[in-house]
Design a protein around this motif. Structure first.
Motif, short mmCIF file in Angstrom:
data_model
loop_
_atom_site.label_atom_id
_atom_site.label_comp_id
_atom_site.label_asym_id
_atom_site.label_seq_id
_atom_site.Cartn_x
_atom_site.Cartn_y
_atom_site.Cartn_z
N VAL A 1 0.89 -1.27 -0.05
CA VAL A 1 -0.07 0.12 -0.02
C VAL A 1 0.71 1.19 -0.28
CG1 VAL A 1 -1.56 1.15 1.41
CG2 VAL A 1 -2.08 -0.85 0.88
N LEU A 2 1.92 1.22 0.86
CA LEU A 2 2.82 2.34 1.00
C LEU A 2 3.72 2.43 -0.12
CD1 LEU A 2 4.07 2.16 4.66
CD2 LEU A 2 2.88 3.82 3.60
N PHE B 1 -16.63 14.64 19.29
CA PHE B 1 -16.06 14.28 18.29
C PHE B 1 -15.48 12.86 18.07
CE2 PHE B 1 -11.50 13.68 16.99
CZ PHE B 1 -11.73 13.66 15.55
N VAL C 1 -8.58 0.89 -0.58
CA VAL C 1 -6.82 0.96 -0.51
C VAL C 1 -6.37 -0.23 -1.13
CG1 VAL C 1 -5.05 1.21 0.97
CG2 VAL C 1 -6.94 2.75 1.14
N THR D 1 -8.33 4.11 -5.06
CA THR D 1 -8.21 5.51 -4.29
C THR D 1 -8.38 6.65 -5.21
OG1 THR D 1 -6.08 5.12 -4.49
CG2 THR D 1 -6.97 4.49 -2.29
N PRO D 2 -8.80 7.78 -4.91
CA PRO D 2 -9.46 8.02 -3.61
C PRO D 2 -10.66 7.17 -3.21
CG PRO D 2 -9.60 10.05 -4.86
CD PRO D 2 -8.76 9.12 -5.76
N PRO D 3 -10.96 6.77 -2.20
CA PRO D 3 -12.38 5.97 -2.07
C PRO D 3 -13.73 7.08 -2.40
CG PRO D 3 -11.09 6.02 0.02
CD PRO D 3 -10.28 7.05 -0.99
N LEU E 1 -14.76 10.01 -0.37
CA LEU E 1 -14.19 11.04 -0.53
C LEU E 1 -14.69 12.07 -1.52
CD1 LEU E 1 -10.62 10.14 0.72
CD2 LEU E 1 -12.53 11.37 2.16
N LEU F 1 -20.04 11.09 3.40
CA LEU F 1 -19.47 11.85 4.48
C LEU F 1 -20.49 12.40 5.55
CD1 LEU F 1 -16.56 13.66 2.96
CD2 LEU F 1 -16.38 11.68 4.44
N PHE G 1 0.97 9.86 5.90
CA PHE G 1 0.95 8.62 5.40
C PHE G 1 -0.26 8.19 5.14
CE2 PHE G 1 5.13 6.05 6.00
CZ PHE G 1 5.86 7.04 5.77
N VAL H 1 -2.27 7.76 1.44
CA VAL H 1 -2.69 6.67 0.97
C VAL H 1 -4.22 6.47 0.64
CG1 VAL H 1 -3.50 4.28 1.86
CG2 VAL H 1 -1.01 5.06 2.17
N LEU H 2 -4.83 7.56 1.06
CA LEU H 2 -6.29 7.68 0.74
C LEU H 2 -6.65 8.59 -0.37
CD1 LEU H 2 -7.92 8.30 4.23
CD2 LEU H 2 -8.39 6.50 2.86
N ILE H 3 -5.46 9.61 -0.61
CA ILE H 3 -5.69 10.15 -1.71
C ILE H 3 -4.82 9.84 -3.12
CG2 ILE H 3 -6.17 12.29 -0.63
CD1 ILE H 3 -3.61 13.69 -1.01
N ASP H 4 -4.30 8.64 -2.80
CA ASP H 4 -3.35 8.15 -3.81
C ASP H 4 -2.20 8.90 -4.35
OD1 ASP H 4 -3.19 5.94 -5.31
OD2 ASP H 4 -4.13 6.36 -7.06
N PRO I 1 4.37 7.85 -0.26
CA PRO I 1 4.26 9.07 0.49
C PRO I 1 5.64 9.83 0.41
CG PRO I 1 3.42 7.26 1.73
CD PRO I 1 4.01 6.74 0.73
N LEU J 1 -9.46 16.41 -4.77
CA LEU J 1 -10.70 16.04 -4.05
C LEU J 1 -11.47 17.27 -3.83
CD1 LEU J 1 -8.85 13.69 -2.98
CD2 LEU J 1 -9.80 13.83 -0.96
N PRO K 1 -14.22 16.83 1.40
CA PRO K 1 -13.19 15.68 1.70
C PRO K 1 -11.76 16.57 1.84
CG PRO K 1 -14.64 15.19 -0.23
CD PRO K 1 -14.76 16.58 0.17
N LEU L 1 -11.39 17.53 5.38
CA LEU L 1 -11.40 16.45 6.13
C LEU L 1 -10.03 15.73 6.05
CD1 LEU L 1 -13.63 14.81 7.90
CD2 LEU L 1 -13.61 13.42 6.04
N MET L 2 -9.25 15.83 4.73
CA MET L 2 -8.02 14.98 4.86
C MET L 2 -6.92 16.15 5.77
SD MET L 2 -7.85 12.17 3.41
CE MET L 2 -9.45 11.99 4.17
N MET M 1 -7.63 17.74 8.37
CA MET M 1 -7.80 17.57 9.72
C MET M 1 -7.05 15.96 9.86
SD MET M 1 -11.28 16.72 11.70
CE MET M 1 -11.49 14.80 11.19
N ILE N 1 -4.31 14.90 12.74
CA ILE N 1 -4.64 14.19 13.89
C ILE N 1 -4.13 12.68 13.77
CG2 ILE N 1 -6.52 15.73 14.48
CD1 ILE N 1 -8.52 13.33 13.73
N MET O 1 -3.41 9.62 16.63
CA MET O 1 -4.06 8.41 16.83
C MET O 1 -3.53 7.20 16.65
SD MET O 1 -7.61 9.93 14.87
CE MET O 1 -8.27 8.13 14.75
N ALA P 1 -9.13 18.29 17.42
CA ALA P 1 -9.48 17.80 15.94
C ALA P 1 -10.39 18.98 15.55
CB ALA P 1 -10.21 16.57 16.00
#
Lengths: 209, 209, 209
Positions: free
Chosen positions: A54-55, B35, B54, B59-61, B64, B70, C50, C54-57, C61, C118, C122, C125-126, C128, C132, C136, C155
């Motif tokens: 994935v990375l 939150f 992923v 991607t992007p899903p 998004l 959302l 990262f 991964v989410l935005i392809d 990274p 995007l 979204p 959101l990305m 944020m 964070i 996490m 957040a």
């Protein structure tokens, strides 16, 4: 592209097999049901490769394109589910095979990352991630802090083996000189760490809270 | 490409909604702030699809790229935040809706994986992952071992429904014959498992430590 | 493409540095070994980026293509490993720097997501998630429920800063008017939340179990 020889495939499937057994043993001890055992077997056997793929954007991971990669952890999980008392007693042996899997994964993971255009330092890191990622995912799912953070040396041998593979590959050496010493470095160091209880240092002084 | 009909979109958003409620209920019970409730709602509702996307490189899903995906977990999270005592008492009902969401996700997840070129076995697995991934992510963030590892059958119905969808799709049947029986298999099996407390077996013998 | 100026690079590495220190402090307090300290430092410093990439392809990274991004958390981890008693006493100061890192990451993360096509919601959101996500991942690996779910506002300021950046970018304003106010909004709100102990509300009523 790294050698897709039958030998390498066999070795890789063997590595997935022993990793999957370690995951399934954790699941059995946590009293998870047979499905949980299979998920932890699959996650531990394939998780490191998934995370790397994935990375480095090698998706879908090879394990999703070749059913043998999926069958191996299922078999390992079912064997563990049935024979866990015997396997649990053989944990020393399982750990030695696990060290062999670690040595193999750190080398193949690093070479794959080089194939996908990563630089030497990130490629060595991806080799280490391939080796340790499955066990970390296993521990997350099992609700415990990854054991590699506080047990005998595990990631350092993987990083060393991966670093050798990257270095030798950059010199343009033949695959045997790239892969075998890397595997031996990681395997030997890890086995010595188990036998002699080598651990990474912990911060001195009482941790302020 | 699977049907992007308004009906399918509505069903998918409904599935996300009930999954998000189950995530938000866990968060409220863990005394997380609003939150945290929204994050667990979003993770549970969308996590399975994100994980699938992923892995299969979609991607992007979609979530998004379409604000409705959302908005739904946010609304579900806020409703749960305010009305959690009532929702908690309705947990049986929530579980039935959750089973419907599971049935829908395992089918659409498997078909999407086929669309992206995966073989039948990995595609069925991705269908299962789409169904169970959100709940697993929810439990990881909530600091507990995924409940699907030790509660009534959850993943097995999802895998069965996904397997049907893959099989029927490979036969070239019409979408209705692909999707509906898959959904019914998963939903029916899951509801029976809840009502009759069917569980997957646990390894026999005391686990060696 | 957002400005790849030396100033921005320096700020980003500084943000990774303070995030990595917060991760390393958690690891030291958990009595993890030096390797665990480095992994938690790296995960906390780089994890948010990262996850976004991964989410935005946007894989691999950037941190895997530029060794400085990898060196910074290693240095931060080693400094923390040695000087953790002093750093632990300076936690208030570390938190202020952490707020600055948060402000920076939410803005750069949102702008990068816009770059990758995007939509505005979204992308915010990305932003944020970039801010964070590292913390996490740190808490997951350290075996605790993410602290941002139950501590002072964290957040929400990140989302506000990211939302500003998206809004101002959509107006076509100059980078300074996009980035600086976003950073200030997030940083100022977060610092006030720390100083005045602002928290997000918790659901009222006893949670039904």
């Amino acid at each position: 592209m790294i050698d897709d020889s039958p030998l390498l495939l066999t070795l890789e499937l063997a590595g997935i097999f022993v990793f999957a057994i370690s995951g399934a043993l954790v699941a059995v001890r946590k009293q998870l049901d047979v499905f949980g055992v299979l998920v932890l077997a699959g996650t531990t056997g394939l998780g490191g490769g998934f995370l790397r793929d994935v990375l480095i954007d090698a998706t879908p991971p090879k394990a999703l394109a070749d059913w043998r990669y999926l069958l191996v952890p299922v078999v390992a999980g079912l064997i563990t589910f049935v024979f866990h008392p015997a396997l649990g007693r053989l944990e020393r042996v399982v750990n030695i095979f696990d060290a062999a899997g670690l040595g193999l994964f750190c080398v193949t993971g690093a070479l794959k990352a080089l194939d996908y255009g990563l630089g030497p330092v990130p490629a060595a890191l991806m080799g280490m991630v391939t080796g340790i990622g499955g066990g970390m995912a296993r521990d997350l799912l099992a609700g415990r802090v990854p054991v590699i953070f506080s047990s005998e040396l595990y990631a350092t041998p993987a990083l060393a083996g991966a670093a050798w593979a990257v270095f030798a590959h950059e010199q343009g050496w033949a695959l045997a000189f790239v892969a075998l010493p890397g595997l031996v470095i990681c395997f030997g160091w890890r086995v010595l760490a188990i036998l002699r209880n080598w651990r990474a240092p912990i911060a001195s002084g009482s941790p302020s809270v």
